[in-house]
Design an enzyme around this catalytic site. Structure first.
Site, PDB file in Angstrom:
ATOM      1  N   ASN A   1       1.775   2.971  -2.559  1.00 16.68           N
ATOM      2  CA  ASN A   1       1.152   3.895  -3.522  1.00 16.68           C
ATOM      3  C   ASN A   1      -0.117   4.518  -2.941  1.00 16.68           C
ATOM      4  O   ASN A   1      -0.397   5.692  -3.176  1.00 16.68           O
ATOM      5  CB  ASN A   1       0.844   3.181  -4.837  1.00 16.68           C
ATOM      6  CG  ASN A   1       2.059   3.102  -5.738  1.00 16.68           C
ATOM      7  OD1 ASN A   1       2.435   4.088  -6.360  1.00 16.68           O
ATOM      8  ND2 ASN A   1       2.696   1.944  -5.776  1.00 16.68           N
TER       9      ASN A   1
ATOM     10  N   MET B   1      -3.616  -7.342  -6.920  1.00 14.64           N
ATOM     11  CA  MET B   1      -3.094  -8.557  -7.551  1.00 14.64           C
ATOM     12  C   MET B   1      -4.198  -9.477  -8.084  1.00 14.64           C
ATOM     13  O   MET B   1      -4.207 -10.672  -7.809  1.00 14.64           O
ATOM     14  CB  MET B   1      -2.204  -9.320  -6.565  1.00 14.64           C
ATOM     15  CG  MET B   1      -1.084  -8.488  -5.987  1.00 14.64           C
ATOM     16  SD  MET B   1      -0.065  -7.702  -7.240  1.00 14.64           S
ATOM     17  CE  MET B   1       0.904  -9.089  -7.739  1.00 14.64           C
TER      18      MET B   1
ATOM     19  N   ILE C   1      -6.911  -9.889 -11.713  1.00 12.45           N
ATOM     20  CA  ILE C   1      -7.304  -9.322 -13.010  1.00 12.45           C
ATOM     21  C   ILE C   1      -8.771  -8.942 -12.920  1.00 12.45           C
ATOM     22  O   ILE C   1      -9.601  -9.682 -12.383  1.00 12.45           O
ATOM     23  CB  ILE C   1      -7.033 -10.322 -14.139  1.00 12.45           C
ATOM     24  CG1 ILE C   1      -5.521 -10.539 -14.220  1.00 12.45           C
ATOM     25  CG2 ILE C   1      -7.581  -9.805 -15.471  1.00 12.45           C
ATOM     26  CD1 ILE C   1      -5.083 -11.556 -15.225  1.00 12.45           C
TER      27      ILE C   1
ATOM     28  N   HIS D   1       2.012   0.233 -13.144  1.00 15.39           N
ATOM     29  CA  HIS D   1       2.797  -0.984 -13.356  1.00 15.39           C
ATOM     30  C   HIS D   1       4.285  -0.631 -13.309  1.00 15.39           C
ATOM     31  O   HIS D   1       4.711   0.373 -13.885  1.00 15.39           O
ATOM     32  CB  HIS D   1       2.434  -1.601 -14.716  1.00 15.39           C
ATOM     33  CG  HIS D   1       3.131  -2.900 -14.950  1.00 15.39           C
ATOM     34  ND1 HIS D   1       2.775  -4.052 -14.294  1.00 15.39           N
ATOM     35  CD2 HIS D   1       4.204  -3.213 -15.720  1.00 15.39           C
ATOM     36  CE1 HIS D   1       3.585  -5.031 -14.665  1.00 15.39           C
ATOM     37  NE2 HIS D   1       4.452  -4.549 -15.532  1.00 15.39           N
TER      38      HIS D   1
ATOM     39  N   GLY E   1       0.782  -1.243   0.000  1.00 15.71           N
ATOM     40  CA  GLY E   1       0.000   0.000   0.000  1.00 15.71           C
ATOM     41  C   GLY E   1       0.807   1.282   0.000  1.00 15.71           C
ATOM     42  O   GLY E   1       0.283   2.341   0.343  1.00 15.71           O
TER      43      GLY E   1
HETATM   44  C1  GRF Z   1       3.765  -1.297  -7.341  1.00 17.00           C
HETATM   45  O1  GRF Z   1       5.107  -1.432  -7.687  1.00 17.00           O
HETATM   46  C2  GRF Z   1       2.894  -1.265  -8.568  1.00 17.00           C
HETATM   47  O2  GRF Z   1       3.543  -0.840  -9.709  1.00 17.00           O
HETATM   48  C3  GRF Z   1       2.508  -2.712  -8.748  1.00 17.00           C
HETATM   49  O3  GRF Z   1       2.424  -3.230  -7.453  1.00 17.00           O
HETATM   50  C4  GRF Z   1       3.258  -2.496  -6.569  1.00 17.00           C
HETATM   51  C5  GRF Z   1       2.437  -2.121  -5.388  1.00 17.00           C
HETATM   52  O4  GRF Z   1       3.190  -1.558  -4.351  1.00 17.00           O
HETATM   53  N1  GRF Z   1       1.308  -2.813  -9.530  1.00 17.00           N
HETATM   54  P1  GRF Z   1       2.465  -0.922  -3.097  1.00 17.00           P
HETATM   55  O5  GRF Z   1       1.514  -1.973  -2.551  1.00 17.00           O
HETATM   56  O6  GRF Z   1       1.742   0.314  -3.549  1.00 17.00           O
HETATM   57  O7  GRF Z   1       3.578  -0.599  -2.134  1.00 17.00           O
END
Ligand code: GRF
Length: 187
Positions: free
Chosen positions: A16, A88, A90, A107, A14
């Site tokens: 992001n 994670m 689709i 991504h 999390g």
């Molecule tokens: C990120 O690197 C994103 O690009 C990918 O999954 C990762 C998630 O990281 N889709 P976080 O859970 O936000 O730390």
């Protein structure tokens, strides 16, 4: 400014989500995060929803059930955009159609290169010179829809999976918010 309601989908760390929540504190940022949906009750990222008082729902169900519950919650919270931040699973074509609004994903590679999992391992194996992250609209294919923006950096011979991940994620935190600003700039 009337901000749009966003829902962030997460599965894990999390970081992001944390960066996005920080961006929403800017009064010029076009969205507020009204809901977090997670498919993993152990996800560390849920902490960021909790400490920032963002409503969250953990949905453990599979396939159709997951998507049906998610859609109900999304309607209830009047969500206009879904942000996939380390989610994670689709998303099905049916879900995309039923939601009918913007869904974007981040991504950790320069798409269309290195779609899917284990990106950093594959980037090192292929001896790439450059890498980065991509924010794109979501369609029914994995890591595939129209690209909104990419950010990149040069790889050096000391880089490892760990350093690539760290550098890429630092770019992601800026890229995701910038992409959201870009897509709402004219509407
Ligand atoms: C990120 O690197 C994103 O690009 C990918 O999954 C990762 C998630 O990281 N889709 P976080 O859970 O936000 O730390």
């Amino acid at each position: 400014m009337v901000k749009k309601n966003a829902c962030v989908f997460i599965s894990g760390k999390g970081s992001n989500l944390k960066a996005l929540i920080k961006s929403t504190r800017d009064c010029n940022f076009p969205v507020n995060i009204k809901l977090v949906i997670c498919n993993n009750s152990d996800a560390y990222g849920l902490l960021y929803a909790k400490i920032n008082s963002v409503p969250f729902v953990v949905i453990n169900a599979q396939n159709n059930d997951f998507e049906n519950i998610a859609l109900q919650q999304i309607k209830k919270h009047k969500i206009s955009i879904i942000l996939l931040a380390g989610f994670m699973r689709i998303i099905s074509k049916k879900f995309i159609k039923n939601f009918g609004k913007k869904i974007i994903n981040i991504h950790p590679s320069l798409l269309p290169k290195f779609k899917g999992l284990n990106t950093f391992e594959r980037i090192i194996q292929k001896k790439e010179k450059k890498t980065g992250c991509t924010v794109h609209f979501v369609d029914e294919k994995l890591d595939n829809g129209k690209i909104i923006l990419k950010k990149s950096f040069y790889i050096n011979n000391k880089d490892s999976i760990e350093t690539l991940k760290k550098k890429t994620q630092a770019l992601e935190y800026r890229a995701f918010s910038e992409a959201i600003v870009n897509i709402f700039r004219y509407n």
